[in-house]
Design a protein around this motif. Structure first.
Motif, PDB file in Angstrom:
ATOM      1  N   CYS A   1       0.825  -1.208   0.000  1.00  7.26           N
ATOM      2  CA  CYS A   1       0.000   0.000   0.000  1.00  7.26           C
ATOM      3  C   CYS A   1       0.863   1.265   0.000  1.00  7.26           C
ATOM      4  N   GLY A   2       2.148   1.125  -0.309  1.00  6.91           N
ATOM      5  CA  GLY A   2       3.040   2.280  -0.287  1.00  6.91           C
ATOM      6  C   GLY A   2       3.875   2.383  -1.552  1.00  6.91           C
ATOM      7  N   TYR A   3       4.659   3.461  -1.610  1.00  3.82           N
ATOM      8  CA  TYR A   3       5.549   3.714  -2.740  1.00  3.82           C
ATOM      9  C   TYR A   3       6.929   4.110  -2.229  1.00  3.82           C
ATOM     10  N   THR A   4       7.941   3.779  -3.026  1.00  9.36           N
ATOM     11  CA  THR A   4       9.329   4.135  -2.726  1.00  9.36           C
ATOM     12  C   THR A   4       9.834   5.083  -3.804  1.00  9.36           C
ATOM     13  N   ARG A   5      10.669   6.029  -3.391  1.00 12.07           N
ATOM     14  CA  ARG A   5      11.246   6.979  -4.346  1.00 12.07           C
ATOM     15  C   ARG A   5      12.712   7.211  -3.985  1.00 12.07           C
ATOM     16  N   VAL A   6      13.548   7.373  -5.005  1.00 12.87           N
ATOM     17  CA  VAL A   6      14.968   7.686  -4.814  1.00 12.87           C
ATOM     18  C   VAL A   6      15.242   9.023  -5.495  1.00 12.87           C
ATOM     19  N   ALA A   7      15.709  10.005  -4.713  1.00 14.92           N
ATOM     20  CA  ALA A   7      15.970  11.354  -5.240  1.00 14.92           C
ATOM     21  C   ALA A   7      17.465  11.648  -5.218  1.00 14.92           C
ATOM     22  N   LEU A   8      17.900  12.478  -6.172  1.00 17.52           N
ATOM     23  CA  LEU A   8      19.319  12.824  -6.300  1.00 17.52           C
ATOM     24  C   LEU A   8      19.493  14.337  -6.251  1.00 17.52           C
ATOM     25  N   LEU A   9      20.490  14.791  -5.494  1.00 16.07           N
ATOM     26  CA  LEU A   9      20.816  16.219  -5.399  1.00 16.07           C
ATOM     27  C   LEU A   9      22.301  16.412  -5.663  1.00 16.07           C
ATOM     28  N   LYS A  10      22.620  17.359  -6.575  1.00 13.43           N
ATOM     29  CA  LYS A  10      24.013  17.714  -6.832  1.00 13.43           C
ATOM     30  C   LYS A  10      24.263  19.131  -6.335  1.00 13.43           C
ATOM     31  N   TYR A  11      25.432  19.328  -5.704  1.00 14.19           N
ATOM     32  CA  TYR A  11      25.731  20.630  -5.108  1.00 14.19           C
ATOM     33  C   TYR A  11      27.224  20.919  -5.261  1.00 14.19           C
ATOM     34  N   ASN A  12      27.551  22.105  -5.822  1.00 20.15           N
ATOM     35  CA  ASN A  12      28.936  22.524  -5.979  1.00 20.15           C
ATOM     36  C   ASN A  12      29.342  23.414  -4.808  1.00 20.15           C
ATOM     37  N   ILE A  13      30.422  23.027  -4.120  1.00 18.99           N
ATOM     38  CA  ILE A  13      30.923  23.783  -2.968  1.00 18.99           C
ATOM     39  C   ILE A  13      31.452  25.138  -3.450  1.00 18.99           C
ATOM     40  N   SER A  14      31.024  26.215  -2.767  1.00 18.53           N
ATOM     41  CA  SER A  14      31.429  27.572  -3.166  1.00 18.53           C
ATOM     42  C   SER A  14      32.230  28.237  -2.053  1.00 18.53           C
ATOM     43  N   VAL A  15      32.778  29.414  -2.389  1.00 18.93           N
ATOM     44  CA  VAL A  15      33.523  30.204  -1.397  1.00 18.93           C
ATOM     45  C   VAL A  15      32.596  30.616  -0.249  1.00 18.93           C
ATOM     46  N   ALA A  16      31.341  30.914  -0.586  1.00 14.73           N
ATOM     47  CA  ALA A  16      30.378  31.296   0.445  1.00 14.73           C
ATOM     48  C   ALA A  16      30.200  30.189   1.478  1.00 14.73           C
ATOM     49  N   ASP A  17      30.249  28.926   1.036  1.00 14.76           N
ATOM     50  CA  ASP A  17      30.132  27.805   1.969  1.00 14.76           C
ATOM     51  C   ASP A  17      31.325  27.750   2.912  1.00 14.76           C
ATOM     52  N   ALA A  18      32.511  28.099   2.375  1.00 16.67           N
ATOM     53  CA  ALA A  18      33.718  28.090   3.212  1.00 16.67           C
ATOM     54  C   ALA A  18      33.694  29.221   4.227  1.00 16.67           C
ATOM     55  N   ASN A  19      33.017  30.322   3.888  1.00 19.97           N
ATOM     56  CA  ASN A  19      32.981  31.479   4.785  1.00 19.97           C
ATOM     57  C   ASN A  19      31.842  31.426   5.793  1.00 19.97           C
ATOM     58  N   MET A  20      31.023  30.356   5.760  1.00 19.94           N
ATOM     59  CA  MET A  20      29.928  30.227   6.720  1.00 19.94           C
ATOM     60  C   MET A  20      30.461  30.049   8.132  1.00 19.94           C
ATOM     61  N   ASP A  21      29.711  30.575   9.095  1.00 15.38           N
ATOM     62  CA  ASP A  21      30.064  30.336  10.502  1.00 15.38           C
ATOM     63  C   ASP A  21      29.773  28.902  10.904  1.00 15.38           C
ATOM     64  N   ASN A  22      28.800  28.278  10.225  1.00 18.56           N
ATOM     65  CA  ASN A  22      28.436  26.903  10.528  1.00 18.56           C
ATOM     66  C   ASN A  22      29.002  25.972   9.478  1.00 18.56           C
ATOM     67  N   ASN A  23      28.963  24.693   9.811  1.00 14.43           N
ATOM     68  CA  ASN A  23      29.356  23.691   8.835  1.00 14.43           C
ATOM     69  C   ASN A  23      28.215  23.486   7.843  1.00 14.43           C
ATOM     70  N   LEU A  24      28.560  23.123   6.624  1.00 12.99           N
ATOM     71  CA  LEU A  24      27.562  22.855   5.609  1.00 12.99           C
ATOM     72  C   LEU A  24      26.932  21.486   5.876  1.00 12.99           C
ATOM     73  N   ALA A  25      25.601  21.413   5.862  1.00 15.92           N
ATOM     74  CA  ALA A  25      24.907  20.152   6.116  1.00 15.92           C
ATOM     75  C   ALA A  25      23.602  20.113   5.317  1.00 15.92           C
ATOM     76  N   PHE A  26      23.179  18.895   4.955  1.00 16.47           N
ATOM     77  CA  PHE A  26      21.942  18.688   4.207  1.00 16.47           C
ATOM     78  C   PHE A  26      21.104  17.613   4.894  1.00 16.47           C
ATOM     79  N   GLU A  27      19.791  17.732   4.708  1.00 15.94           N
ATOM     80  CA  GLU A  27      18.841  16.762   5.241  1.00 15.94           C
ATOM     81  C   GLU A  27      17.767  16.514   4.188  1.00 15.94           C
ATOM     82  N   CYS A  28      17.371  15.246   3.999  1.00 13.23           N
ATOM     83  CA  CYS A  28      16.240  14.946   3.127  1.00 13.23           C
ATOM     84  C   CYS A  28      15.073  14.463   3.972  1.00 13.23           C
ATOM     85  N   TYR A  29      13.854  14.780   3.535  1.00 12.53           N
ATOM     86  CA  TYR A  29      12.665  14.420   4.304  1.00 12.53           C
ATOM     87  C   TYR A  29      11.462  14.305   3.381  1.00 12.53           C
ATOM     88  N   VAL A  30      10.349  13.798   3.919  1.00 12.19           N
ATOM     89  CA  VAL A  30       9.116  13.629   3.159  1.00 12.19           C
ATOM     90  C   VAL A  30       7.964  14.213   3.957  1.00 12.19           C
TER      91      VAL A  30
END
Length: 376
Positions: A275-304
């Motif tokens: 009675c359910g479905y499965t899905r696989v999603a893909l995300l591509k991300y290029n690291i930039s200078v702005a990411d290096a200058n962040m006060d925090n670490n870069l992190a990602f989360e996926c959710y539904v």
């Protein structure tokens, strides 16, 4: 002999029609109102018997609460009740036309089990489903008899959403015949969404980084590729969403991230054949200078997030996997190192064929001093 309630219904309608035809054509010596009265009694007999209800039409699997099935006797033309039981199809692929297609869950039977009883073939799994049988057997007033079955919703699975049946076998007062009355009911099961995995790759190679204490290391120019797999619930149109950290939030706070076009793939919803479905999603991300200058670490989360009955306004997955990486700008660091090196003390450089700054400047200072003294 046991007669199915449907057979009686068909015979009743046919009988009424036949009586009226005889009256019309043969002028049978029977008052018209009397004939209508007989038909009325027969029609009332046709539509009564049992009332089978299930407390919920839609079930969100894994949620709390109790699902209750109840079979009430509504027939008044009962001399004796022999059996009342709640059954279900053994498989969702069966039609139910064969009596062997059905599995009995709970019953009450005259003389042997006049108390609500779980059957032997269901007792083995009663603990895993939290089945509880209830009801009341009233031989004096049969219409007060009922049978119920309660199930813990948290223990239900997709396969439990089958056709259920209430069956009542009794003897009629009017026609002195054993009647077998049946009524079916069902409910729909909906899968709860859940993110099952998040895999991170940096420049094509799998990397760790699933917690702040075990971060990956990246530098400006690296390409991240995140693959998220999730059970998206029972609505195939549901997609996987993304969050990321921002410069204004702490490491544990995430904000909505909408990937630019061309940097993500929502994948396809694939049925799990339940009675359910499965899905696989893909995300591509290029690291930039702005990411290096962040006060925090870069992190990602996926959710539904799923909305609509029976999910309510929205149901969002919890305890979602995350990916953390520490970002360095090695190009800027190298440039800064080179720039600083141009301001090193002169005594570290080779000047005038290897002479140090002291060796060059001391004679010059002495000449200036003597010249000044001579002038004075």
């Amino acid at each position: 002999m046991t007669v199915d309630i449907k057979v009686i219904a068909y015979c009743t309608v046919f009988g009424c029609a036949l009586i009226l035809v005889l009256y019309k054509l043969l002028r049978v010596k029977m008052g018209f109102l009397r004939i209508l009265g007989i038909c009325a009694v027969l029609c009332v007999f046709e539509v009564t018997g049992i009332d089978f209800t299930i407390s919920r039409e839609k079930i969100l699997l894994g949620s709390s609460g109790t699902l209750t099935m109840r079979c009430d006797v509504t027939e008044t033309d009962i001399k004796n009740i022999y059996l009342i039981q709640i059954r279900r199809l053994k498989s969702t692929t069966l039609s139910g036309s064969d009596p062997n297609d059905w599995q009995t869950l709970a019953l009450m039977e005259i003389g042997t089990n006049e108390s609500p009883t779980l059957t032997d073939d269901i007792t083995a799994v009663a603990g895993t489903k939290d089945y509880v049988a209830g009801g009341s057997w009233d031989s004096t007033t049969p219409a007060n008899t009922y049978l119920s079955l309660s199930i813990n919703i948290e223990k239900l699975v997709c396969d439990d959403a089958r056709v259920y049946r209430c069956e009542l076998i009794y003897k009629s007062i009017i026609i002195e015949t054993i009647i077998d009355a049946k009524e079916n009911a069902t409910f729909s099961a909906y899968a709860k969404p859940q993110v099952t995995s998040l895999v991170a790759r940096k420049n094509g190679s799998i990397v760790q980084g699933m917690s702040p204490s075990d971060m990956a290391t990246s530098e400006v120019g690296d390409e991240l590729e995140l693959t998220c797999t999730a059970n998206i619930g029972s609505f195939p149109g549901t997609v996987i969403r993304w969050n990321r950290t921002s410069d204004s939030a702490s490491d544990d706070e995430f904000i909505i991230y909408q990937p630019p076009l061309g940097t993500f793939d929502d994948g396809f919803a694939v049925s799990d054949n339940q009675c359910g479905y499965t899905r696989v999603a893909l995300l591509k991300y290029n690291i930039s200078v702005a990411d290096a200058n962040m006060d925090n670490n870069l992190a990602f989360e996926c959710y539904v997030t799923v909305s609509g009955d029976p999910y309510g306004n929205s149901t969002t997955t919890e305890n979602n996997p995350k990916f953390y990486t520490d970002v360095y700008d090695f190009i800027t660091l190298t440039s800064s190192t080179i720039e600083l090196s141009t301001y090193q003390p002169l005594n570290t450089t080779g000047m005038m064929n290897g002479a140090t700054a002291v060796e060059v400047l001391y004679p010059l200072a002495l000449v200036v001093c003597l010249f000044a003294c001579g002038i004075s």
